[in-house]
Design a protein around this motif. Structure first.
Motif, mmCIF file in Angstrom:
data_model
loop_
_atom_site.group_PDB
_atom_site.id
_atom_site.type_symbol
_atom_site.label_atom_id
_atom_site.label_comp_id
_atom_site.label_asym_id
_atom_site.label_seq_id
_atom_site.Cartn_x
_atom_site.Cartn_y
_atom_site.Cartn_z
ATOM 1 N N THR A 227 -4.730 2.725 7.472
ATOM 2 C CA THR A 227 -3.913 3.319 6.409
ATOM 3 C C THR A 227 -4.697 3.389 5.100
ATOM 4 N N ALA A 228 -5.436 2.331 4.799
ATOM 5 C CA ALA A 228 -6.251 2.315 3.579
ATOM 6 C C ALA A 228 -7.326 3.394 3.622
ATOM 7 N N ALA A 229 -7.923 3.617 4.795
ATOM 8 C CA ALA A 229 -8.936 4.665 4.920
ATOM 9 C C ALA A 229 -8.347 6.042 4.648
ATOM 10 N N LEU A 230 -7.150 6.287 5.158
ATOM 11 C CA LEU A 230 -6.487 7.576 4.913
ATOM 12 C C LEU A 230 -6.089 7.714 3.448
ATOM 13 N N MET A 231 -5.626 6.624 2.843
ATOM 14 C CA MET A 231 -5.271 6.662 1.424
ATOM 15 C C MET A 231 -6.489 6.906 0.550
ATOM 16 N N ARG A 232 -7.649 6.392 0.974
ATOM 17 C CA ARG A 232 -8.876 6.583 0.182
ATOM 18 C C ARG A 232 -9.266 8.050 0.107
ATOM 19 N N LEU A 233 -8.877 8.817 1.093
ATOM 20 C CA LEU A 233 -9.194 10.245 1.106
ATOM 21 C C LEU A 233 -8.211 11.068 0.294
ATOM 22 N N PRO B 160 -6.564 10.097 -6.586
ATOM 23 C CA PRO B 160 -7.107 8.877 -7.205
ATOM 24 C C PRO B 160 -6.124 7.712 -7.224
ATOM 25 N N GLU B 161 -4.815 8.003 -7.364
ATOM 26 C CA GLU B 161 -3.827 6.922 -7.391
ATOM 27 C C GLU B 161 -3.791 6.187 -6.057
ATOM 28 N N THR B 162 -3.785 6.946 -4.949
ATOM 29 C CA THR B 162 -3.773 6.313 -3.628
ATOM 30 C C THR B 162 -5.109 5.644 -3.329
ATOM 31 N N ALA B 163 -6.196 6.158 -3.901
ATOM 32 C CA ALA B 163 -7.503 5.526 -3.696
ATOM 33 C C ALA B 163 -7.524 4.127 -4.289
ATOM 34 N N ARG B 164 -6.927 3.969 -5.464
ATOM 35 C CA ARG B 164 -6.859 2.635 -6.071
ATOM 36 C C ARG B 164 -5.998 1.698 -5.236
ATOM 37 N N LEU B 165 -4.893 2.209 -4.738
ATOM 38 C CA LEU B 165 -4.027 1.386 -3.888
ATOM 39 C C LEU B 165 -4.736 0.975 -2.602
ATOM 40 N N SER B 166 -5.567 1.859 -2.081
ATOM 41 C CA SER B 166 -6.286 1.525 -0.842
ATOM 42 C C SER B 166 -7.233 0.353 -1.058
ATOM 43 N N ALA B 167 -7.856 0.287 -2.243
ATOM 44 C CA ALA B 167 -8.754 -0.829 -2.532
ATOM 45 C C ALA B 167 -7.989 -2.146 -2.556
#
Length: 308
Positions: free
Chosen positions: A49-55, A58-65
């Motif tokens: 899920t984090a990998a998909l959010m990273r793509l 920018p808001e979801t990219a921060r959440l993925s981290a």
């Protein structure tokens, strides 16, 4: 392009970590250690899920981290008390992972705050040297990102080019224009500036993302470079506003450049935004006019263009 590669690299690393957790869960199953299967089996889908959010945005990219960081903390909390020979590895993983995923300031604060927790979890395995080694790692590991930020700030302070395109940044533009005004006055030459506004830029970024925004800026800079002389200077005055400084150029010469640019930009068609729309106005340095007053006139022209 570099940002896209960076995003894909992070997403690929998250997916690889998920695969490793699946392999770990399968190993626990094969060796009959059923009590330890649950956590890696639950963390693997979270990392996917984090990998998909990273793509994503920018808001979801921060959440993925943050999601990856939580998964890492849970894994360390499970493995650290049970590992005697690998205690230094599991103890050193949280601070390094935190520094890789978070900005330097929050990462250092979080590492120092969680120090008692990791030392408490491994209290049966740790000695004084290992505890001091952990604290040293927290401090030393922070030096690398600090040096990167320091070098980046130095580069930004000395690099005249804008971060998003091939135009020079605002401060360098004002310095160069001031010098050109003084040079034109000293040599009794004419000086013209072409004021360019990109009304599509904000819409392109909001509707189609940063890729369309960069494509629009790149199209403008490439077209200006083709239609101007080598010693002409393109600078970025505002987010969507540019000044093309034309040294030793008469009014008729500036008008020819303006017409050539308008025709070339109208022929430039982008996939997301269609034809490139611009508003162009030519301004000329008056005899005896100070550089400060000339810049004020240029900025007033920019404001009129923005207001339509």
């Amino acid at each position: 392009m570099a940002e896209l590669q960076h995003t894909r690299l992070h997403a690929g690393l998250y997916a690889l970590a998920a695969l490793l957790l699946v392999v770990q869960a399968a190993w626990f199953y094969l060796v009959g250690d059923y009590d330890r299967i649950l956590l890696p089996a639950l963390l693997a889908p979270l990392l996917i899920t984090a990998a998909l959010m990273r793509l994503g945005q920018p808001e979801t990219a921060r959440l993925s981290a943050y999601l990856v960081l939580v998964c890492g903390y849970l894994l360390v909390a499970m493995e650290l008390p049970a590992q005697s020979s690998l205690a230094p590895f599991w103890l050193g993983l949280p601070p390094v992972l935190t520094l890789l995923l978070l900005p330097l300031g929050p990462a250092m604060l979080l590492n120092l705050t969680l120090t008692p927790l990791w030392l408490l979890l491994g209290e049966n395995l740790l000695d004084l040297d290992l505890a001091l080694g952990y604290l040293s790692l927290v401090m030393v590991a922070g030096l690398a990102p600090w040096e990167i930020l320091h070098q980046r700030s130095l580069l930004q302070a000395t690099d005249p080019l804008d971060e998003e395109c091939d135009a020079i940044r605002r401060s360098a533009l004002h310095d160069r224009l001031h010098s050109e005004c003084e040079r034109a006055e000293l040599l009794h030459q004419r000086l013209a500036v072409l004021v360019i506004h990109l009304p599509q830029l904000e819409m392109a970024g909001e509707q189609f993302g940063p890729g369309a925004r960069r494509a629009l800026l790149g199209s403008l800079c490439d077209t200006v470079a083709r239609c101007s002389r080598d010693h002409d200077l393109l600078g970025r005055e505002g987010d969507a506003d540019f000044w093309l400084v034309l040294p030793d150029t008469s009014e008729s010469g500036a008008l020819l450049v303006r017409q050539r640019l308008e025709e070339a930009l109208h022929r430039a068609v982008l996939l997301d935004t269609g034809p490139v729309e611009t508003r162009l106005t030519d301004c000329h340095l008056r005899h005896g006019e100070s550089p400060g007053h000339f810049m004020q006139r240029l900025q007033a022209t920019v404001q009129r263009q923005v207001n339509g």
